[in-house]
Design an enzyme around this catalytic site. Structure first.
Site, PDB file in Angstrom:
ATOM      1  N   HIS A 199      -7.658  -5.250  -0.231  1.00 46.99           N
ATOM      2  CA  HIS A 199      -6.463  -4.413  -0.211  1.00 46.99           C
ATOM      3  C   HIS A 199      -5.316  -5.030   0.592  1.00 46.99           C
ATOM      4  O   HIS A 199      -4.189  -4.566   0.507  1.00 46.99           O
ATOM      5  CB  HIS A 199      -6.825  -3.034   0.368  1.00 46.99           C
ATOM      6  N   ASP A 220     -10.068  -4.445  -5.529  1.00 41.87           N
ATOM      7  CA  ASP A 220      -9.507  -3.754  -4.366  1.00 41.87           C
ATOM      8  C   ASP A 220     -10.237  -2.426  -4.213  1.00 41.87           C
ATOM      9  O   ASP A 220     -10.184  -1.577  -5.096  1.00 41.87           O
ATOM     10  CB  ASP A 220      -7.999  -3.538  -4.595  1.00 41.87           C
ATOM     11  N   SER A 272       0.832  -1.200   0.000  1.00 42.44           N
ATOM     12  CA  SER A 272       0.000   0.000   0.000  1.00 42.44           C
ATOM     13  C   SER A 272       0.872   1.257   0.000  1.00 42.44           C
ATOM     14  O   SER A 272       1.743   1.401  -0.840  1.00 42.44           O
ATOM     15  CB  SER A 272      -0.962  -0.050   1.196  1.00 42.44           C
TER      16      SER A 272
END
Length: 270
Positions: free
Chosen positions: A246, A217, A95
């Site tokens: 995610h 996602d 991320s």
């Protein structure tokens, strides 16, 4: 243990000639890598750490000015590598930490032999000719919800982010680490991440990048992985997995761990 190591709860596991750094994303801590670590320790030296602001770090160390941009976190990564005397590493960033690693690699390309970018996005807001997945109104509502009732927001956001319901162990785990954050710090970190725009820096990233993405996602539309691939300055490769959510390394380790291992072990063939 040095000051930087202590502040970031640095752990070094395994023993190998090559070093792998595992960097977690928003709302988690180094425990998010628990399914991956056992597969690495026999062959690599593995460095785990917590981003400043994570619930496991001392909130007194969180400098709101320093961490109002991703550069602050990037300097932390460089500081950790320097303190550990790591001359080169394979960096696995999830991320926001994928972008943090990219920024760090621009400043110190010598420290990174390759970057694995899991669920990465250079910009979350939609723009002309760019689909990030969010409108400003969406983000304003998200920030408002965080501010008004952080615990309720965590309970609602965790299942959406993971892509499963509250019965799911991964959702419970993410909910726990998310709620561990101090609410004002969580809001500040979320604002920094969701309002960031790193697109202009991508062309300066010359370290080889392995982009790994879930098919579905909530935070990062699948087209973003192709955008990264087209705009990074060095060699890159994309793998879109059949996973949802995610945090696939937490929610679908059986699928994701073999993919990550393959990208760690194999280099991009031009």
């Amino acid at each position: 243990m040095g000051v930087v190591e202590q502040a970031h709860n640095v752990k070094i596991l395994g023993s190998g000639d090559r070093t792998i750094v595992l960097a977690h994303g928003f709302g988690t801590d180094q425990s998010v890598w628990k399914h991956l670590v056992p597969h690495l320790v026999e062959d690599y030296k593995v460095v785990l750490y917590d981003n400043m602001g994570a619930g496991t770090t001392n909130p007194e160390y969180f400098d709101f000015d320093r961490y109002s941009s991703l550069e602050g976190y990037a300097y932390d990564v460089i500081g950790i590598l320097e303190e550990l005397k790591v001359s080169s590493c394979i960096y696995v960033g999830h991320s926001v930490s994928a972008m943090i690693g990219a920024v760090a690699s621009i400043t110190r390309p010598d420290l990174f032999s390759k970057l694995l970018m899991i669920s990465a996005s250079p910009r979350y807001l939609n723009d002309v000719d760019y689909f990030g997945g969010y409108e400003q109104e969406d983000l304003d509502q998200l920030f408002q919800a965080m501010e008004s009732n952080f615990k309720a927001w965590c309970s609602g956001f965790a299942p959406l982010a993971v892509g499963a319901d509250m019965e799911c162990v991964a959702v419970q785990e993410f909910s726990r680490t998310l709620f561990n954050m101090r609410p004002d710090i969580a809001l500040s970190v979320a604002q920094t991440i969701f309002q960031s725009d790193m697109r202009h820096l991508l062309c300066h990233v010359i370290t080889p990048c392995h982009i790994i993405q879930s098919m579905k996602d909530l935070a990062v539309p699948v087209v973003v992985s192709e955008y990264l691939h087209q705009n990074l300055g060095g060699e890159s490769i994309v793998e879109v997995m059949s996973t949802e959510g995610h945090l696939p390394q937490l929610s679908s380790p059986d699928v994701v761990v073999p993919v990550i291992l393959r990208h760690i072990r194999g280099d991009i063939v031009v």
